[in-house]
Every structure is written in structure tokens, then in C-alpha cells.
Design a protein around this motif. Structure first.
Motif, PDB file in Angstrom:
ATOM      1  N   LEU A  52       0.833  -1.202   0.000  1.00 49.06           N
ATOM      2  CA  LEU A  52       0.000   0.000   0.000  1.00 49.06           C
ATOM      3  C   LEU A  52       0.870   1.255   0.000  1.00 49.06           C
ATOM      4  N   VAL A  56       0.541   3.892  -3.365  1.00 49.94           N
ATOM      5  CA  VAL A  56      -0.399   5.008  -3.387  1.00 49.94           C
ATOM      6  C   VAL A  56       0.276   6.286  -3.870  1.00 49.94           C
ATOM      7  N   TRP A 131      -6.287   5.899   3.693  1.00 49.92           N
ATOM      8  CA  TRP A 131      -5.442   4.741   3.406  1.00 49.92           C
ATOM      9  C   TRP A 131      -5.774   3.663   4.434  1.00 49.92           C
ATOM     10  N   TYR A 161      -7.771   4.410  -0.552  1.00 48.29           N
ATOM     11  CA  TYR A 161      -6.921   3.350  -1.092  1.00 48.29           C
ATOM     12  C   TYR A 161      -6.905   2.211  -0.085  1.00 48.29           C
ATOM     13  N   VAL A 195      -4.438  -3.330  -4.592  1.00 50.80           N
ATOM     14  CA  VAL A 195      -4.698  -2.006  -4.045  1.00 50.80           C
ATOM     15  C   VAL A 195      -5.853  -1.404  -4.836  1.00 50.80           C
ATOM     16  N   ARG A 197      -8.607   1.687  -5.489  1.00 51.64           N
ATOM     17  CA  ARG A 197      -8.928   3.103  -5.316  1.00 51.64           C
ATOM     18  C   ARG A 197     -10.440   3.242  -5.314  1.00 51.64           C
TER      19      ARG A 197
END
Length: 226
Positions: A52, A56, A131, A161, A195, A197
Motif C-alpha cells: 500500500l 499510493v 489509506w 486506497y 490495491v 482506489r
């Protein structure tokens, strides 16, 4: 779930203290963080969390940012290091996690990290970015309630994220998010982690993001041990 795993979801873990440290080494920073038993991944930086943090985009330099399920603070402190003018909210239901993150932020001189219990976040705060390495193993109802609560507090131009292992349901979670109005795309895939979004969903009538509900946070992060 083993008793060891159950500690992650307790407000006040009963495990005896076992202090330690973990080094968070990323291309742009190096943090040495205090850890303890009864929190998530106390012996190493969880691989999903690393993916992560390496995947990001840079967080907004101002505004309110959220680390959902802070553990001992690797995500929150990375956010704060990359966006020193922003306010970073580090939240968890685990009081030991909250205390460790507060201590680690203070030791690192990151004075804009607010480490608090999930129920203590002011209701009017909206987040420019979230996050999270969410707690998949708490079960779908609790996971969905947790995500609904916090994703609906994204600002209109914000994004979340989320990192999730494929074999723990990243694809089904992506479908659920899309089916419930959050435009969700996969932005990275590595070592069986995805990951995602997540964009804010429109409120009824198209007036912007919907307000959050009163669902519990539900815990910290996930990896193959959880």
C-alpha cells in the motif's frame, strides 16, 4: 481464530506487554516504531501495508487524512511524513494501538497526527484521502459496516486506497463496493495483494457524498495471518 488473532479486535487487549520495535524502510523515509503484543503485526511491517505505502500516490499536502485501523502507526506516520502540513487522523478500536501510534508520532516529531479511538472522531470531519489495510477477517457484515461508515466521510474530490489479499476476497470486495455506488478501480497488484482506489459515492439526489453511519470501526489491518 486463535487467541493471538483475537487481540487485534479487542478494545483493551489482554495480552501481556511485549515491547519491541519495527523499522519501516521505504524509498523516501525510514521510521523506527515501537510495537507491542496485542496489536497487528508487531514483529514486522506487514507485506500488504508495505505494498500500500509503495503504491499510493502522494497524499494531499493539506486537509484531513485518515488511517483507518492504525495499529502502531506505520500508515499514519508515513502519511504525516509525506504531507507534514496535513492533519492525519489515526484511528482504531484497539486502545493499545492508539497509544502506540500517539507515542510513535511524538517520538518522530510528527505533531499533526491525531491518534484516537474511532468513536472519538468529530462527526463533521471529512477526509481528503483514506489509506487502509482493512480487517477482512472480521467478516463481511462488520467489514461492510466499517467501510460504509468511513468511505461516506470522504470529501467530494477525495479517494480511499485499500489493500486486500486476493485470496481474502479483494475481487468480491471490489464488486461489493461498485454495487453499492463507490466507483472502485484496481491501481496496483503485487504478491497476491490488490490495491483498490475508491471514489466517493454520490448522495441521494446527487448532492455529494453521503454522511457516515454509526457502525463500528471493526479492527485494524489484514494479512495472511488474520
Amino acid at each position: 481464530m486463535t487467541s493471538k488473532g483475537a487481540h487485534y479486535f479487542e478494545e483493551r487487549p489482554g495480552a501481556a506487554a511485549r515491547p519491541g520495535t519495527v523499522d519501516v524502510v521505504l524509498p523516501d523515509l525510514h521510521l523506527r516504531l515501537a510495537t507491542d503484543s496485542g496489536v497487528f503485526s508487531p514483529d514486522r511491517l506487514d507485506p500488504g501495508t508495505r505494498i500500500l505505502l509503495e503504491s499510493v500516490p502522494a497524499p494531499p499536502q493539506r486537509g484531513d487524512l485518515l488511517d483507518l485501523g492504525c495499529g502502531y502507526g506505520p500508515v499514519a506516520l508515513t502519511m504525516a511524513s509525506r504531507a507534514p502540513e496535513a492533519t492525519v487522523w489515526a484511528i482504531d478500536v484497539n486502545r493499545r494501538s492508539v497509544e502506540l501510534t500517539e507515542r510513535n508520532a511524538r517520538s518522530a516529531g510528527l505533531d499533526k497526527v491525531r491518534s484516537i479511538h474511532a468513536d472519538e472522531v468529530p462527526p463533521d470531519v471529512r477526509f481528503s484521502v483514506i489509506w487502509s489495510n482493512p480487517a477482512i477477517r472480521i467478516g463481511k457484515p462488520a467489514l461492510h459496516a466499517m467501510l460504509t461508515r468511513w468511505l461516506d466521510r470522504l470529501a467530494g474530490d477525495g479517494a480511499a486506497y485499500l489493500v486486500v489479499q486476493k485470496h481474502l476476497g479483494s475481487d468480491s470486495l471490489q464488486r461489493w463496493l461498485g454495487d453499492n455506488g463507490w466507483d472502485t478501480t484496481r491501481v496496483a497488484s503485487r504478491s497476491a495483494y490488490r490495491v483498490l482506489r475508491v471514489a466517493p459515492r454520490p448522495a441521494p439526489g446527487g448532492a455529494g457524498p453521503t454522511p457516515g453511519d454509526a457502525s463500528p470501526l471493526g479492527g485494524a489491518a489484514n494479512d495472511e495471518e488474520r
